[in-house]
Design an enzyme around this catalytic site. Structure first.
Site, PDB file in Angstrom:
ATOM      1  N   CYS A   1       0.807  -1.211   0.000  1.00  0.00           N
ATOM      2  CA  CYS A   1       0.000   0.000   0.000  1.00  0.00           C
ATOM      3  C   CYS A   1       0.847   1.271   0.000  1.00  0.00           C
ATOM      4  O   CYS A   1       0.492   2.256  -0.643  1.00  0.00           O
ATOM      5  CB  CYS A   1      -0.943   0.000   1.187  1.00  0.00           C
ATOM      6  SG  CYS A   1      -0.112  -0.181   2.761  1.00  0.00           S
TER       7      CYS A   1
ATOM      8  N   HIS B   1      -1.898   0.440   7.180  1.00  0.00           N
ATOM      9  CA  HIS B   1      -2.251   0.801   5.815  1.00  0.00           C
ATOM     10  C   HIS B   1      -1.825   2.246   5.543  1.00  0.00           C
ATOM     11  O   HIS B   1      -1.651   3.029   6.480  1.00  0.00           O
ATOM     12  CB  HIS B   1      -3.767   0.657   5.615  1.00  0.00           C
ATOM     13  CG  HIS B   1      -4.205   0.727   4.195  1.00  0.00           C
ATOM     14  ND1 HIS B   1      -3.652  -0.063   3.224  1.00  0.00           N
ATOM     15  CD2 HIS B   1      -5.159   1.471   3.575  1.00  0.00           C
ATOM     16  CE1 HIS B   1      -4.248   0.206   2.070  1.00  0.00           C
ATOM     17  NE2 HIS B   1      -5.158   1.149   2.254  1.00  0.00           N
TER      18      HIS B   1
ATOM     19  N   ASP C   1      -7.995   5.855  -2.169  1.00  0.00           N
ATOM     20  CA  ASP C   1      -7.132   4.731  -1.795  1.00  0.00           C
ATOM     21  C   ASP C   1      -6.692   3.994  -3.050  1.00  0.00           C
ATOM     22  O   ASP C   1      -7.446   3.188  -3.598  1.00  0.00           O
ATOM     23  CB  ASP C   1      -7.871   3.775  -0.856  1.00  0.00           C
ATOM     24  CG  ASP C   1      -6.917   2.733  -0.308  1.00  0.00           C
ATOM     25  OD1 ASP C   1      -5.749   2.685  -0.755  1.00  0.00           O
ATOM     26  OD2 ASP C   1      -7.334   1.965   0.585  1.00  0.00           O
TER      27      ASP C   1
END
Lengths: 699, 302
Positions: free
Chosen positions: A428, A472, A488
């Site tokens: 991520c 994250h 995201d």
């Protein structure tokens, strides 16, 4: 040779078990020599109890104590602080086991045992630790009456039963005290050893760091929801934002010309709130549709940022609201910390971009990633709006062969270029970093957000357990008219990560890196959930019961009385309860109808025993006096006089009754009780039966 | 009071070195109780009984129990007199103020029970006619604890009829020397001068009943009884009758001690002779040690 004090047989087991168990938790984190010392001391005591070994001499004792002191210095470098202090304490405690010469030493040992047990709460506070301490309490409390019963032939179970009854009786009082005793802040702060590093988010992020973090199964925090739990795709726990990029590493930073006062707002501090906070509060007053109410219990992180959903408002006025929509505490979290929050996701767009902030959110280091910059400029020119540009970028992530993996390739100097055009394998943080870079390069203000995404829902407690593997990173971009918008990029590459969690999104080769294979076994998962719930309930109800909770509880009970009145009322109530209890005990003690004379007799027995005269309560007055004549000749005359008077006033016929045999008249005393008491008190000035003792020892 | 003390001294001159037992025996008689002396032959049981009879100027009869004895041999029998054409009662030895029943366990249960009934009722029924026994009436029975061949040990219910059971034991060295020097004492026992008349004895027995017992002493006695039942030391605890016997014996003991009130020491002094033969220890151990443990366990003052 010093004589060894013999703990009564029936109490010995309790005493040794109590002391050993009280010290045991400290051995778990103590140095190796302490771990060896305790078993040795227990073994030594066992041998002494058999009479095979005498108490170590003074020299040896000093040597042992010095050894403990040196060992502590060696292991901790100091004798101060919680770790070193308890180490020293437990060492001395173990040695005391060897130095039990008299009954008094046994008392000291047991009372010290309670203290040692209490200090273990410095290190362990879970529900298991509490249950364990109850067991130790039982042992110690059973040993106390045990060492006071010298008669042989008692069974140990008797003491255990007594202790259990006593503990059960103490339970209501314990709960009452727990609820009512004022929570005063610690008078001194304990500096724990800094070696115990914490895993978790840091204030900067480089490629590979979040993927490392996500391999840890440690708990980050738990959040208990009152009402609706947000769906998985909205569980973005914002911890901090990174807005400074040095080409490789993203860091937390505040725009230079934005004053701290305007950046963080602490409600409890004096002064007007900054403009953006005023606007936010006004918008909140209008009642946004969506609101989540929850309470977070965060594990100690040694950081001061807290984890919340977007646009949080804390109940606790000591917490600060930061301009990038997150909460911070004033101190770093050295201990578990709980806070109640209401989050309004709809308010995210309310925060304006400050004057100096736009440039700051576009900051990029010169000379890095030329390929990405070129593409960003091209695409932005082709796109009608920043939204369209962002969407094109996300589509590109989705359609091109980008991979979501825990094992990304190592990146060189131009990390974004290499990732976007060559390796295309990342976690991520790679996606978030590249996305924000591309946005900034195209003139769209953007920042990286770090925190946790998701959480294991525990249906038992309606709470989410968020672990380090939920770590994250994602992005936020500033859009005119919309404010800060959450994007995201990972969701574009691996939608399953957001919807179903990490393990669903990873390839099989990655999965083995996660040490959570057990989760796939259904029974084990359930058990884990139950354990998780138990621990959370314990934290919620017991550990996090602090002054705030106490005050709100008391206010619910007693209304909005002032702190002073409440305190006074409670103190008065406590005094009353104690008085009533004391009165009850006193009356009950006299309930079998012990007369004043009978109490006088018991008092004499007690006095004689205190002075070391072995007298049984089966001795009537004359025989009692006979015993005293043998064991304490100096007091014989007084006790005989006392016995005659006692006998006459207790057993003879009341005055006026006819004497059958014409025995001698009563010793002419009108107030026998007082006379008896006076006689007994005169015994105080008689020297103790020392001579009798030597006779006994010789025999 | 003085006469009682004199009686004790005089008996002590005959039964040497057994002051405690003599005092217990006298206390037993004063408490209107029957006495069982358990000892080996030749320890002075009979001498003690003789001396007691003489000293209180009691009419005395002695029966040597044997296994072929019939109740009539003790109680008496009605014989038809041809001259007067009527039955004439020939009273048995039981019609005495003090009956010495030697080796009572040699008789058959039937004979034993005839005597024991007389002890309890203080009267004898012969041919449907009830004859009261003389006043006062005491039975001093002896038995040999060792020689058990051909004996009929008294059952518990009948042991209960005796207020006390004592044993004399061997004399002390000094007492034995004196005894050896002076020869057999039995004749001396018969030569003893009475210290009390029967009337005086009855007066003393009445005085025993006047001895004061305080609530504290009663409480102590009750706790002793209670403990004998609850302690688990014995198969069965002491009966209320045993408690009443303790009280009478303790009163007599107090009177002999020159007191008009009972103190706990009195109860402790008579506990073993009064209770030992009424208690059966649970397993093994002698009843005596059980009774002593009872004594040690019960606090004098609650």
């Amino acid at each position: 040779m010093a004589r060894v004090y013999q703990v009564p047989h029936h109490a010995f087991g309790w005493l040794v078990a109590g002391t050993a168990l009280a010290a045991l938790p400290h051995l778990l984190h103590g140095p190796f020599w302490l771990q060896a010392l305790l078993p040795l001391a227990v073994a030594g005591r066992l041998v002494m109890q058999r009479g095979r070994l005498s108490v170590p001499g003074r020299g040896l004792r000093v040597l042992l104590l010095g050894g403990v002191l040196l060992g502590t210095l060696y292991s901790h470098g100091t004798v101060l602080g919680p770790e070193a202090g308890t180490c020293l304490l437990v060492g001395a405690f173990a040695l005391k086991l060897l130095e039990m010469v008299r009954l008094r030493d046994a008392y000291v040992l047991l009372v010290l045992g309670y203290f040692v047990l209490a200090t273990s709460f410095l290190f362990y506070q879970g529900p298991l630790a509490a249950a364990y301490s109850l067991l130790v309490l039982l042992c110690l409390t059973a040993a106390l009456p045990g060492i006071n019963r010298p008669e042989a032939g008692l069974r140990s179970a008797v003491h255990g039963r007594l202790a259990a009854v006593m503990l059960l009786q103490a339970l209501p009082l314990m709960i009452l005290l727990f609820v009512l005793v004022p929570r005063v802040g610690p008078l001194w702060s304990l500096e724990f050893n800094q070696q115990r590093a914490r895993t978790g988010m840091s204030d900067s992020m480089a490629p590979g760091e979040v993927s490392n973090l996500s391999q840890s199964t440690e708990l980050a925090f738990r959040a208990e929801f009152h009402g609706a739990v947000p769906p998985p795709a909205q569980r973005y726990w914002r911890g901090l934002t990174y807005s400074w990029f040095d080409g490789r590493r993203w860091s937390q930073a505040r725009p230079r010309d934005l004053p701290q006062r305007d950046y963080v707002w602490f409600a409890e501090r004096a002064g007007t709130p900054p403009d953006w906070a005023v606007d936010l509060l006004a918008a909140r007053e209008q009642g946004p549709e969506l609101a989540y109410r929850y309470r977070v219990v965060q594990e100690p992180s040694r950081r001061n940022w807290l984890y919340t959903l977007a646009v949080p408002f804390a109940d606790d006025r000591s917490l600060g609201l930061v301009r990038d929509m997150r909460l911070v505490s004033q101190q770093e979290l050295e201990q578990r910390f709980a806070y109640s929050v209401t989050s309004y996701p709809g308010l995210a767009g309310q925060i304006p971009l400050a004057d100096g902030e736009r440039a700051f959110m576009l900051q990029l280091p010169e000379g890095f990633n030329p390929r990405a910059r070129t593409m960003a400029r091209q695409w932005r020119d082709q796109a009608a709006s920043p939204q369209a540009y962002a969407q094109r970028l996300l589509n590109w992530f989705r359609e091109e062969p980008f991979y979501y993996t825990l094992q990304p390739a190592l990146l060189g100097e131009h990390s974004v270029d290499e990732f976007l055009f060559d390796s295309r394998r990342g976690f991520c943080e790679h996606y978030a970093s590249a996305f924000v870079f591309m946005m900034r390069a195209a003139g769209v203000p953007a920042r990286v957000v770090a925190g946790y995404q998701g959480g294991d829902l525990n249906p038992l407690g309606n709470h989410l357990s968020v672990h380090q593997y939920h770590a994250h990173a994602w992005a936020e971009i500033w859009l005119e008219g919309h404010g800060w918008v959450e994007v995201d990029p990972t969701a574009a590459v691996a939608p399953a990560r957001i919807e179903q969690g990490l393990e669903m999104a990873l390839e099989a080769s990655d999965f083995s890196l996660l040490r959570r294979a057990g989760d796939r076994v259904p029974g084990l998962r359930q058990l884990r959930q139950q354990l998780d719930y138990l621990q959370f309930a314990w934290q919620k109800w017991v550990l996090s019961y602090d002054q705030t909770q106490q005050m709100s509880l008391l206010q619910r009970w007693f209304g909005r009385a002032s702190l002073m009145t409440t305190g006074l009322l409670l103190a008065l109530g406590a005094v009353l309860i104690v008085l009533v209890l004391a009165l009850w005990v006193l009356l009950r003690h006299r309930a079998p109808g012990r007369t004043a004379l009978q109490r006088e007799y018991r008092a004499m027995l007690r006095l004689l025993r205190r002075r070391g005269v072995a007298v049984s309560e089966a001795l009537p007055p004359r025989k009692l006096a006979g015993q005293v004549r043998q064991q304490w000749p100096a007091a014989a005359a007084l006790v005989e006089q006392w016995a005659r008077l006692y006998e006459h006033s207790t057993y003879a016929k009341a005055p006026g009754g006819a004497n059958v045999t014409g025995d001698t008249k009563a010793p002419g005393i009108r107030r026998p009780k007082r006379a008896l008491r006076q006689l007994r008190r005169r015994l105080r000035w008689v020297r103790g039966p020392g001579a009798a003792r030597t006779v006994q020892d010789a025999s | 009071m003085d006469s009682l003390r004199r009686a004790l001294t005089q008996v002590g001159k005959v039964v040497l070195g057994k002051d405690e037992q003599i005092r217990l025996a006298v206390a037993c008689l004063l408490a209107r109780g029957h006495l069982l002396i358990e000892d080996l032959p030749g320890m002075g049981k009979t001498t003690l009984a003789h001396a007691l009879a003489r000293i209180f100027s009691l009419h005395y009869q002695r029966v040597q129990f044997t296994s072929d004895m019939l109740p009539a041999d003790i109680l008496g029998v009605s014989i038809f007199n041809a001259d007067s054409k009527s039955f004439v009662l020939h009273k048995g030895p039981v019609f005495a103020q003090l009956l010495l029943a030697d080796e009572i366990n040699r008789a058959t249960p039937k004979t034993q029970s005839a005597l024991l009934e007389a002890m309890e009722e203080r009267q004898v029924t012969l041919d449907g006619e009830t004859h009261p026994l003389p006043q006062p009436f005491f039975v001093v029975a002896t038995q040999n604890p060792v020689e058990q061949g051909g004996t009929f040990p008294l059952p518990e219910s009948q042991l209960d009829r005796f207020l006390m059971r004592i044993s004399l034991g061997y004399p002390s060295p000094q007492a034995e020397l004196a005894l050896l020097a002076a020869g057999d004492r039995r004749t001396e026992a018969l030569d003893l001068k009475p210290a009390l008349t029967v009337a005086e004895l009855q007066q003393a027995m009445a005085a025993v009943e006047q001895v004061h017992v305080s609530a504290d002493v009663l409480g102590y006695l009750q706790r002793l009884l209670e403990h004998s039942r609850a302690s688990g030391l014995f198969v069965a605890g002491l009966s209320p009758r045993a408690g009443l016997g303790m009280l009478r014996a303790a009163r007599a003991w107090a009177l002999l001690g020159g007191r008009s009130y009972v103190i706990p020491e009195d109860l402790q002094a008579v506990l073993v002779p009064v209770c030992e033969h009424r208690l059966q220890p649970v397993s093994g151990g002698a009843a005596r040690s059980g009774v002593v443990r009872l004594l040690e366990a019960v606090p004098v003052v609650p």
